[in-house]
Scaffold this active site. Structure first.
Site, short mmCIF file in Angstrom:
data_model
loop_
_atom_site.label_atom_id
_atom_site.label_comp_id
_atom_site.label_asym_id
_atom_site.label_seq_id
_atom_site.Cartn_x
_atom_site.Cartn_y
_atom_site.Cartn_z
N GLU A 251 4.49 5.39 1.39
CA GLU A 251 3.05 4.45 1.90
C GLU A 251 3.60 3.13 2.43
O GLU A 251 4.09 2.52 1.84
CB GLU A 251 2.18 4.62 0.68
CG GLU A 251 1.60 6.07 0.26
CD GLU A 251 0.79 6.01 -0.84
OE1 GLU A 251 0.28 4.84 -1.32
OE2 GLU A 251 0.32 7.10 -1.27
N LYS A 253 3.28 -0.46 2.11
CA LYS A 253 2.80 -1.52 0.82
C LYS A 253 2.13 -2.83 1.68
O LYS A 253 2.61 -3.55 2.32
CB LYS A 253 4.14 -2.01 0.32
CG LYS A 253 4.01 -3.05 -0.74
CD LYS A 253 5.06 -3.50 -1.36
CE LYS A 253 4.73 -4.21 -2.75
NZ LYS A 253 3.94 -5.31 -2.44
N ARG A 258 -4.58 -6.17 -5.75
CA ARG A 258 -5.16 -5.22 -6.08
C ARG A 258 -6.73 -4.99 -6.64
O ARG A 258 -7.03 -5.86 -7.26
CB ARG A 258 -4.09 -5.07 -7.47
CG ARG A 258 -4.22 -3.44 -8.22
CD ARG A 258 -2.88 -2.74 -7.62
NE ARG A 258 -2.73 -1.52 -8.52
CZ ARG A 258 -1.50 -1.26 -8.96
NH1 ARG A 258 -0.53 -2.03 -9.17
NH2 ARG A 258 -1.52 0.08 -9.66
N GLU A 304 -5.65 -1.61 -2.68
CA GLU A 304 -5.40 -3.03 -2.32
C GLU A 304 -6.58 -3.29 -1.47
O GLU A 304 -6.82 -2.69 -0.38
CB GLU A 304 -4.06 -2.76 -1.74
CG GLU A 304 -3.40 -4.08 -1.28
CD GLU A 304 -2.80 -4.67 -2.42
OE1 GLU A 304 -2.80 -4.20 -3.52
OE2 GLU A 304 -1.85 -5.75 -2.16
N LYS A 427 8.84 0.17 -5.40
CA LYS A 427 8.53 -0.60 -4.09
C LYS A 427 9.75 -1.13 -3.39
O LYS A 427 10.79 -1.19 -3.87
CB LYS A 427 7.68 -1.92 -4.31
CG LYS A 427 8.43 -2.83 -5.41
CD LYS A 427 7.60 -3.83 -5.92
CE LYS A 427 8.21 -4.66 -6.95
NZ LYS A 427 7.25 -5.47 -7.79
P1 AMP Z 1 4.64 -6.13 -6.22
O1 AMP Z 1 3.23 -7.26 -6.45
O2 AMP Z 1 5.35 -6.89 -5.42
O3 AMP Z 1 4.88 -5.97 -7.50
O4 AMP Z 1 4.22 -4.98 -5.67
C1 AMP Z 1 3.16 -4.10 -6.27
C2 AMP Z 1 1.93 -4.34 -5.52
O5 AMP Z 1 1.84 -3.55 -4.22
C3 AMP Z 1 0.67 -3.31 -6.33
O6 AMP Z 1 0.34 -4.07 -7.70
C4 AMP Z 1 -0.23 -3.34 -5.44
O7 AMP Z 1 -1.04 -4.43 -5.55
C5 AMP Z 1 0.36 -3.36 -4.01
N1 AMP Z 1 0.45 -2.39 -3.04
C6 AMP Z 1 0.20 -2.43 -1.66
N2 AMP Z 1 0.10 -1.15 -1.01
C7 AMP Z 1 0.26 -0.23 -2.16
C8 AMP Z 1 0.34 1.19 -2.23
N3 AMP Z 1 0.27 1.98 -0.93
N4 AMP Z 1 0.52 1.93 -3.28
C9 AMP Z 1 0.49 1.08 -4.54
N5 AMP Z 1 0.56 -0.28 -4.40
C10 AMP Z 1 0.40 -0.97 -3.38
#
Ligand code: AMP
Length: 560
Positions: A251, A253, A258, A304, A427
């Site tokens: 998907e 990102k 969140r 998100e 991620k």
């Molecule tokens: P990070 O903040 O770098 O740890 O990345 C994780 C965060 O990406 C999650 O906590 C979500 O807020 C965000 N996110 C964005 N798109 C998605 C998605 N398709 N699935 C899950 N999380 C996502």
């Protein structure tokens, strides 16, 4: 139970840095609160369960007033003693001990009373509330011994300094309730209890469930926040497949923040951030959008919130909408100025049913059924399912050119695991050039910038420890109208100053910022052993807490 007994426990905890010793002290204390499990919150200097983020709302300045009033001394004296001791708890202890020689009558404080009084403080709102808060602290201090005053003041300020993190509390519960006989048994129990905590965010409930042997009865309920699932990082596409299996879902990102959205069967909607803060009031647009476009009686969805430019319709980076999270007034206007598209990517509760153990592909199917997608209001995360690297590569490039951060790779069969960074999804981002870090210190500016804090010490996390990785003084504007400014930052941080020495101040670690940098080098200058080169502050991250910041491991791996 007498509060003095708890204070003796605090003192023992303060006297050791060893985790195992702390765990045993906690376990022993738990035995004495079987009939009043809520006392467990006080072990961490809290008065509410973790899912309830109400605060007492007393700054150091107000506590200084309360101590002065109790001791019958001038605020000036309290302040100068604070400068000397660096801890208002110790200041209160000293001042009360002098006073106690003259006042002989005070009734014994009970834990129940302390908890009740502190909770009352959080409830005061509106006109006159500051006076009421101060008076409540004065009343508590009047009835406390010097030692009790130390811990009451620290609890009021949210900094107990006894070093009991969630891990120690959890292990204490395991030790007392189950008394495991082997390391492997203990490991299993720790996992089970952690899982219970991640679902409830309430140590008292977990403690009761463990005592009653009814952990399996814990239920999710919309309205009460659940910890979100977290995601480790994959090195590249093949690493992502290695972790989440083949085929997998990929998907976009999205670069927003969140939001976990809950609706009960009476149409009450509540929105929580990943640090469980209730931000429903700030997002009336999201509330109405889910009410009209998600057709289900009750649900908890994970999503998100992504900002977009109201003219061009293009997605904007997180910074652009970050100010919406803390906004208290002019909310409707701001919602129109900085609109949000809600991108839904998971569901963990639907129409009374817990979906945590339902495989991801099924959860996604359910989402597709209940979410009526409406561009610029509510959509599902753009997704492909594939087992081919070249297909993912193309999708990855598309996400980046679309202005998104990268991709998420998700295991199709995996459950949802609240609070865990398990590899059920990963991620995939280009090499990190920014980290979320917490501000632990700052420096007063000079000349034109006198009166403002202008340089900020930023730290990463190593377990429960915070380690500095650099000083940042760029990225901020002079004036608030132009974006995040020194003026605004000073206003936020001033309330969190712990101590001052010359121009340098120590700051209570509460404010998380996203810091961009060019690279990371080994350096003996900072406690972490690393230094960010050319750092600049991108944005405040009011949606994130201290457990969300970069770890020493993240910093290390980005330094190569
Ligand atoms: P990070 O903040 O770098 O740890 O990345 C994780 C965060 O990406 C999650 O906590 C979500 O807020 C965000 N996110 C964005 N798109 C998605 C998605 N398709 N699935 C899950 N999380 C996502």
């Amino acid at each position: 139970m007498d509060y003095s007994k708890l204070c003796a426990v605090y003192e023992r905890l303060e006297g050791t840095t060893k985790g195992l010793e702390k765990t045993s002290i906690v376990a022993e204390f738990l035995k004495s609160i079987k009939n009043f499990p809520e006392a467990i919150y006080l072990l961490q200097g809290k008065v509410f369960p973790d899912y309830d983020t109400r605060e007492l709302g007393l700054s150091e300045q107000l506590v200084i007033k309360a101590i002065a009033k109790t001791g019958g001394v001038l605020e000036k004296e309290v302040t100068s003693l604070f400068k000397k001791l660096g801890d208002l708890g110790l200041v209160a202890e000293e001042i009360i001990s002098k006073k106690k020689q003259t006042s002989l009558f005070s009734k014994k404080l009970k834990i129940e009373d302390v908890l009740r009084s502190l909770r009352k403080i959080a409830g005061f709102e509106g006109g006159g509330s500051i006076e009421s808060k101060i008076n409540s602290v004065v009343e508590l201090l009047h009835n406390s011994s010097p030692k009790e005053a130390r811990y009451i003041v620290r609890t009021v300020l949210g900094d107990l300094k006894v070093g009991v993190g969630s891990g120690i509390l959890r292990d204490g519960i395991v030790e007392f309730c189950f008394n495991p006989k082997s390391i492997s048994e203990k490991k299993k129990l720790v996992e089970v209890v952690q899982e219970a905590y991640d679902k409830t965010n309430d140590f008292a409930e977990v403690f009761i469930r463990c005592l009653e042997n009814s952990l399996d009865k814990i239920k999710l309920s919309p309205g009460r926040p659940v910890k979100v699932m977290l995601f480790p990082k994959a090195k590249d596409i093949s690493d992502a497949f290695r972790i989440v299996g083949k085929p997998a879902a990929f998907e976009y990102k999205y670069d927003g923040f969140r939001m976990v959205i809950n609706k009960d069967n009476k149409d009450n909607v509540k929105i929580f951030t990943r640090r469980l803060e209730n931000v429903t009031k700030q997002f009336p647009d999201v509330v109405s959008s889910v009410l009209s476009n998600v057709s289900a009686k009750s649900f908890i969805i994970d999503s998100e919130a992504v900002g977009y430019d109201k003219k061009s319709g293009k997605y904007t980076p997180f910074q652009a909408i970050s100010q919406r999270i803390k906004r208290k007034y002019g909310i409707e206007k701001m919602a129109a100025e900085l609109p949000i598209e809600l991108v839904v990517f998971d569901i963990i509760f639907l129409n009374g049913k817990n979906l945590i153990d339902t495989p991801f592909e099924k959860r996604r199917k359910l989402l597709e059924k209940i979410v009526k997608q409406k561009k610029k209001k509510i959509v599902l995360a753009k997704q492909i399912i594939t087992d081919r690297e070249e297909v993912v590569e193309k999708f990855y490039a598309e996400a980046i050119s679309n202005g998104q951060e990268g991709l998420m790779g998700k295991n199709l069969k995996a459950p949802y695991k609240p609070g865990s960074r398990v590899g059920y999804a990963v991620k995939l981002k280009p090499k990190d050039r920014d980290f979320d870090l917490v501000i632990t210190g700052a420096e007063w500016g000079t000349g034109k910038r006198a009166g403002w804090l202008t340089s900020f010490d930023v730290s990463c996390r190593d377990g429960e420890k915070l380690l500095a990785v650099g000083k940042v003084s760029t990225g901020l504007k002079e004036l608030s109208e132009e974006g995040l400014s020194f003026e605004e930052m000073t206003k936020i941080l001033k309330k969190l100053i712990i101590s001052e020495s010359g121009r340098h101040v120590k700051i209570k670690p509460r404010i998380v910022v996203s810091v961009q940098f060019q690279n990371i080098q080994k350096s003996p200058t900072y406690e972490s052993g690393y230094a960010l080169r050319f750092p600049r502050i991108n944005a405040l991250r009011p949606d994130r807490g201290i457990y969300d910041i970069a770890t020493l491991k993240d910093i290390k791996s980005s330094s190569k």
